[in-house]
Design an enzyme around this catalytic site. Sequence first.
Site, mmCIF file in Angstrom:
data_model
loop_
_atom_site.group_PDB
_atom_site.id
_atom_site.type_symbol
_atom_site.label_atom_id
_atom_site.label_comp_id
_atom_site.label_asym_id
_atom_site.label_seq_id
_atom_site.Cartn_x
_atom_site.Cartn_y
_atom_site.Cartn_z
ATOM 1 N N TYR A 110 43.521 35.313 37.929
ATOM 2 C CA TYR A 110 44.046 35.771 39.223
ATOM 3 C C TYR A 110 43.050 36.599 40.023
ATOM 4 C CZ TYR A 110 45.483 39.727 36.184
ATOM 5 O OH TYR A 110 45.528 40.750 35.265
ATOM 6 N N LYS A 111 41.863 36.853 39.448
ATOM 7 C CA LYS A 111 40.880 37.639 40.208
ATOM 8 C C LYS A 111 39.931 36.671 40.933
ATOM 9 C CE LYS A 111 40.904 41.288 36.681
ATOM 10 N NZ LYS A 111 41.571 42.408 37.333
ATOM 11 N N ARG A 129 36.923 51.205 44.555
ATOM 12 C CA ARG A 129 36.269 49.942 44.151
ATOM 13 C C ARG A 129 36.248 48.972 45.316
ATOM 14 N NH1 ARG A 129 38.901 47.427 38.838
ATOM 15 N NH2 ARG A 129 40.590 47.184 40.322
ATOM 16 N N PHE A 159 39.160 48.541 30.008
ATOM 17 C CA PHE A 159 40.444 48.477 30.702
ATOM 18 C C PHE A 159 41.525 48.810 29.667
ATOM 19 C CE2 PHE A 159 44.169 46.477 32.612
ATOM 20 C CZ PHE A 159 44.086 47.002 33.893
ATOM 21 N N ASP A 185 35.904 40.195 26.824
ATOM 22 C CA ASP A 185 36.918 40.114 27.874
ATOM 23 C C ASP A 185 36.154 39.799 29.173
ATOM 24 O OD1 ASP A 185 38.652 40.649 30.007
ATOM 25 O OD2 ASP A 185 39.681 42.279 28.963
HETATM 26 C C1 LIG Z 1 39.212 43.926 31.760
HETATM 27 C C2 LIG Z 1 40.657 43.576 31.954
HETATM 28 N N1 LIG Z 1 41.367 43.058 30.935
HETATM 29 C C3 LIG Z 1 42.661 42.740 31.088
HETATM 30 C C4 LIG Z 1 43.307 42.942 32.287
HETATM 31 C C5 LIG Z 1 44.763 42.661 32.484
HETATM 32 O O1 LIG Z 1 45.388 41.923 31.590
HETATM 33 P P1 LIG Z 1 46.815 41.290 31.909
HETATM 34 O O2 LIG Z 1 46.576 40.134 32.799
HETATM 35 O O3 LIG Z 1 47.332 40.965 30.599
HETATM 36 O O4 LIG Z 1 47.624 42.319 32.649
HETATM 37 C C6 LIG Z 1 42.602 43.460 33.371
HETATM 38 C C7 LIG Z 1 43.236 43.683 34.695
HETATM 39 O O5 LIG Z 1 44.394 43.668 34.937
HETATM 40 C C8 LIG Z 1 41.258 43.792 33.193
HETATM 41 O O6 LIG Z 1 40.564 44.316 34.194
HETATM 42 N N1 LIG Z 2 46.672 42.844 36.984
HETATM 43 C C1 LIG Z 2 46.975 43.694 37.985
HETATM 44 C C2 LIG Z 2 48.312 43.954 38.314
HETATM 45 O O1 LIG Z 2 49.265 43.391 37.540
HETATM 46 C C3 LIG Z 2 48.614 44.808 39.373
HETATM 47 C C4 LIG Z 2 47.585 45.365 40.107
HETATM 48 C C5 LIG Z 2 46.271 45.167 39.779
HETATM 49 C C6 LIG Z 2 45.978 44.354 38.702
HETATM 50 C C7 LIG Z 2 44.610 44.184 38.259
HETATM 51 O O2 LIG Z 2 44.207 43.093 37.998
HETATM 52 C C8 LIG Z 2 43.818 45.370 38.038
HETATM 53 C C9 LIG Z 2 42.481 45.058 37.482
HETATM 54 N N2 LIG Z 2 42.492 44.416 36.188
HETATM 55 C C10 LIG Z 2 41.596 46.241 37.389
HETATM 56 O O3 LIG Z 2 40.445 46.026 37.092
HETATM 57 O O4 LIG Z 2 41.993 47.365 37.632
#
Ligand SMILES: Cc1ncc(COP(=O)(O)O)c(C=O)c1O
Ligand SMILES: Nc1c(O)cccc1C(=O)C[C@H](N)C(=O)O
Length: 416
Positions: A228-229, A377, A131, A203
Amino acid sequence: MTTQHDCLALDAADPLAALRGQFSLPAGITYLDGNSLGARPKAALRRAHDVLEAEWGDGLICSWNTAGWYDLPSRLGDKLAPLVGAGKGEVVITDSTSVNLFKALAAAIKLQANHPERAQRRTIVTERDSFPTDIYMAQGIIEWLDRGYTLQLLDSWDQLPAALHDDVAVVMLTHVNYRTGRMFDMPAVTAQAHEAGALMIWDLAHSAGAVEVDLRAAQADFAVGCTYKYLNGGPGAPAFIWVPERHQADFSQPLSGWWAHRQPFAMQASFVPAAGIRRAMCGTQPIASLALIECGLDVFDLVTMAALRRKSLALSDLFIALVEEHCGAHGLELVTPLAHAERGSHVSFSHRHGYAVMQSLIAHGVIGDYREPHVMRFGFTPLYTSYSEVWGAVQTLKRILDEGDYQIDAARGAVT
Ligand SMILES: Cc1ncc(COP(=O)(O)O)c(C=O)c1O
Ligand SMILES: Nc1c(O)cccc1C(=O)C[C@H](N)C(=O)O
């Protein structure tokens, strides 16, 4: 061949079916995007009301002491810990996944720099398909340190063994890949990294609450993930960081805000880190958002991760089989591994008009999401997804593809 009748029978026999009642989901919607944003636990509405009215409104500043606000990040961390195989006092819920990754990377780099035989190591290894925020955070820390560290990006996960040369300080990988849904063998990969003298950061954004994880058994070094997931903590809810007891005394991170201080209210002019997991924190926490995470975590008290994993695999197996059977003629390509040991809790299919097809699915009440390039997805969250919903989602996809009912030039929203 699986029929709709078979799916209804699977629902009738599903021991987890009643858990859906814990969540608020709009009628007529099949929600297959819990891998991006989990559904709202019903209890969260009441909790939000209590936090805002009683704790903030009536309790005011006193609530830091009287409503347990001050200890909330570590109390909730302890509640989350069993879901990822962490011990008590090893997890704190705080900040974002990106920020926690920065802290974990900084701490790992420092541990290696202080190690008599590993101090000269300068390579950090991750996947090009990570990511993006993980790559960006690593690039940021490398640039800021300006001490000759480099980031090695693997083009394929099987390049890892060859990449583990004697300059590697840290390996940082996402356990379940956000795009493909492919899952690493955590104990095996961690052991490989350790044999090469590297530290291992995981992660768990797409793992926590989705697949069985045992960080302690794997002897990983650090882990981060979001709430949040699959943990259903709410949009933008704070993330978590795991620092095992064995690394806590030497865990040093540069975002040394006052909440990581041994005595925040002593108001001293110099920083002394807290003795335990609190040293992984930085500043004041978003209490209203943090408090709602507990409602998501409470649902996990009603079920085991083993039972969730069984149903998750059954749902994704069903989805893959039905898509191949009903939509096979339409140029969809399965991106996610078929082997259970290599699959997380979402399934990705690529299609050359993936974005447009996904927009049409959403317009017809089946919510998934889209990731470049061409990937649709579909997340399977056994807490609230039924087998008949999977059936219905595939029938909707089939109709859209059969009829070409999608707009190739659909305008893109900021979030895909
Ligand atoms: C593997 C992974 N790491 C990190 C994040 C996001 O991190 P953050 O919550 O800091 O935006 C996501 C999705 O948003 C993710 O899929
Ligand atoms: N964190 C997100 C956001 O701030 C907006 C929309 C989506 C997300 C997501 O969590 C995306 C997610 N991590 C992904 O796997 O693409």
